[in-house]
Scaffold this motif. Structure first.
Motif, PDB file in Angstrom:
ATOM      1  N   ASP A   1       0.668  -1.326   0.151  1.00 41.51           N
ATOM      2  CA  ASP A   1       0.030   0.129   0.065  1.00 41.51           C
ATOM      3  C   ASP A   1       0.876   1.400  -0.026  1.00 41.51           C
ATOM      4  N   ILE A   2       2.013   1.096   0.456  1.00 41.19           N
ATOM      5  CA  ILE A   2       3.013   2.168   0.503  1.00 41.19           C
ATOM      6  C   ILE A   2       3.971   2.345  -0.525  1.00 41.19           C
ATOM      7  N   PHE A   3       4.408   0.932  -1.186  1.00 44.86           N
ATOM      8  CA  PHE A   3       5.544   1.002  -2.260  1.00 44.86           C
ATOM      9  C   PHE A   3       4.978   0.329  -3.481  1.00 44.86           C
ATOM     10  N   ASP A   4       5.642   0.680  -4.348  1.00 42.71           N
ATOM     11  CA  ASP A   4       5.670  -0.123  -5.754  1.00 42.71           C
ATOM     12  C   ASP A   4       6.833  -0.644  -6.162  1.00 42.71           C
ATOM     13  N   PHE A   5       7.390  -2.107  -5.762  1.00 45.72           N
ATOM     14  CA  PHE A   5       8.792  -2.611  -5.748  1.00 45.72           C
ATOM     15  C   PHE A   5       9.027  -2.874  -7.271  1.00 45.72           C
ATOM     16  N   GLU A   6      10.088  -2.422  -7.748  1.00 46.71           N
ATOM     17  CA  GLU A   6      10.521  -2.650  -9.110  1.00 46.71           C
ATOM     18  C   GLU A   6      11.827  -2.663  -9.116  1.00 46.71           C
ATOM     19  N   PRO A   7      12.521  -3.942  -9.229  1.00 45.93           N
ATOM     20  CA  PRO A   7      11.664  -5.207  -9.504  1.00 45.93           C
ATOM     21  C   PRO A   7      11.138  -5.739  -8.216  1.00 45.93           C
ATOM     22  N   ALA A   8      10.397  -6.973  -7.932  1.00 43.29           N
ATOM     23  CA  ALA A   8      10.076  -7.430  -6.713  1.00 43.29           C
ATOM     24  C   ALA A   8      10.933  -8.098  -5.966  1.00 43.29           C
TER      25      ALA A   8
ATOM     26  N   ILE B   1       7.322   5.321  -4.175  1.00 40.24           N
ATOM     27  CA  ILE B   1       6.367   5.692  -3.086  1.00 40.24           C
ATOM     28  C   ILE B   1       5.050   6.088  -3.774  1.00 40.24           C
ATOM     29  N   ARG B   2       3.880   5.172  -3.377  1.00 39.91           N
ATOM     30  CA  ARG B   2       2.692   5.308  -4.262  1.00 39.91           C
ATOM     31  C   ARG B   2       2.131   6.650  -4.209  1.00 39.91           C
ATOM     32  N   ALA B   3       2.157   7.403  -2.973  1.00 37.98           N
ATOM     33  CA  ALA B   3       1.755   8.730  -2.897  1.00 37.98           C
ATOM     34  C   ALA B   3       2.277   9.697  -3.646  1.00 37.98           C
ATOM     35  N   THR B   4       3.787   9.612  -3.794  1.00 36.66           N
ATOM     36  CA  THR B   4       4.366  10.632  -4.580  1.00 36.66           C
ATOM     37  C   THR B   4       5.037  10.224  -5.761  1.00 36.66           C
TER      38      THR B   4
END
Length: 203
Positions: A104-111, A127-130
């Motif tokens: 919910d906080i991060f998009d991990f690239e790569p996993a 960071i998803r929010a920014t």
């Protein structure tokens, strides 16, 4: 962390090799020595003890203590062969620390982690929010909790080894200094503050 059994197995094998060395050729004894050095490195990795991994790394730089080139070479490999722990465990640690699911906080690239070391591993994320790109550093499970017991064992071994080998080096003092440095490295808040200070000065 089960490190006792593998280390004991390595120690018994090494003692057996020493006792039976006269019955083998110099070439075979050399092969056994290199094999035991690799075995010790593997035992340390298998135990996943932050303290023992860091100790092995430090000893690889102290040929005055280790003395055997074979063991120095094997322990040097601990710099980049300690492996990673599972992504699920890492995500659980992040979620527990931040109080909400990591996804919910991060998009991990790569996993998967982009780097790993003795104390933790690093993920590249946004960071998803920014949308800001960040490095998320996660400590190995129970690293701080296990460090105290590991340091007690390490300090005890330092006393025994110094006495048995009649070494000039004050191994207990070295172990104490190492422990102080280890606890500083385990303090990720302090590390983050130092990173921000470095960025302010040189960024």
């Amino acid at each position: 962390m089960d490190i006792g059994s593998p280390i004991l197995g390595w120690y018994i094998s090494r003692k057996f090799d020493n006792i039976t060395a006269r019955y083998r050729s110099p070439e075979e004894n050399q092969r056994r020595l290199e094999e035991r050095a690799t075995d010790l490195k593997n035992c340390i990795c298998q135990g996943q003890s932050v303290t023992l991994i860091k100790s092995g790394q430090a000893l690889s730089l102290r040929q005055d203590i280790v003395k055997s080139p074979e063991y120095v070479r094997a322990l040097t490999k601990l710099q980049d062969e300690v492996g990673t722990f599972s992504n699920q465990v890492a995500m659980d640690i992040i979620s527990d620390d931040l109080g909400m699911p990591a996804c919910d906080i991060f998009d991990f690239e790569p996993a998967d982690p982009i780097a790993s070391a003795s104390i933790g591993q690093v993920y590249k994320a946004k960071i998803r929010a920014t949308g800001e790109s960040v490095a998320v550093k996660v400590q190995r499970p129970n690293a701080p909790a296990s460090a105290s017991l590991d340091m007690y064992i390490l300090r005890t071994f330092a006393k025994v080894i110094k006495k048995r080998r009649n070494l000039r080096s004050d191994l207990v003092a070295i172990a104490d200094e190492f422990g102080c440095q280890l606890y500083n490295e385990l303090n990720y808040r302090k590390e983050a503050e130092n990173c921000m200070k470095f960025n302010e000065l040189y960024g």
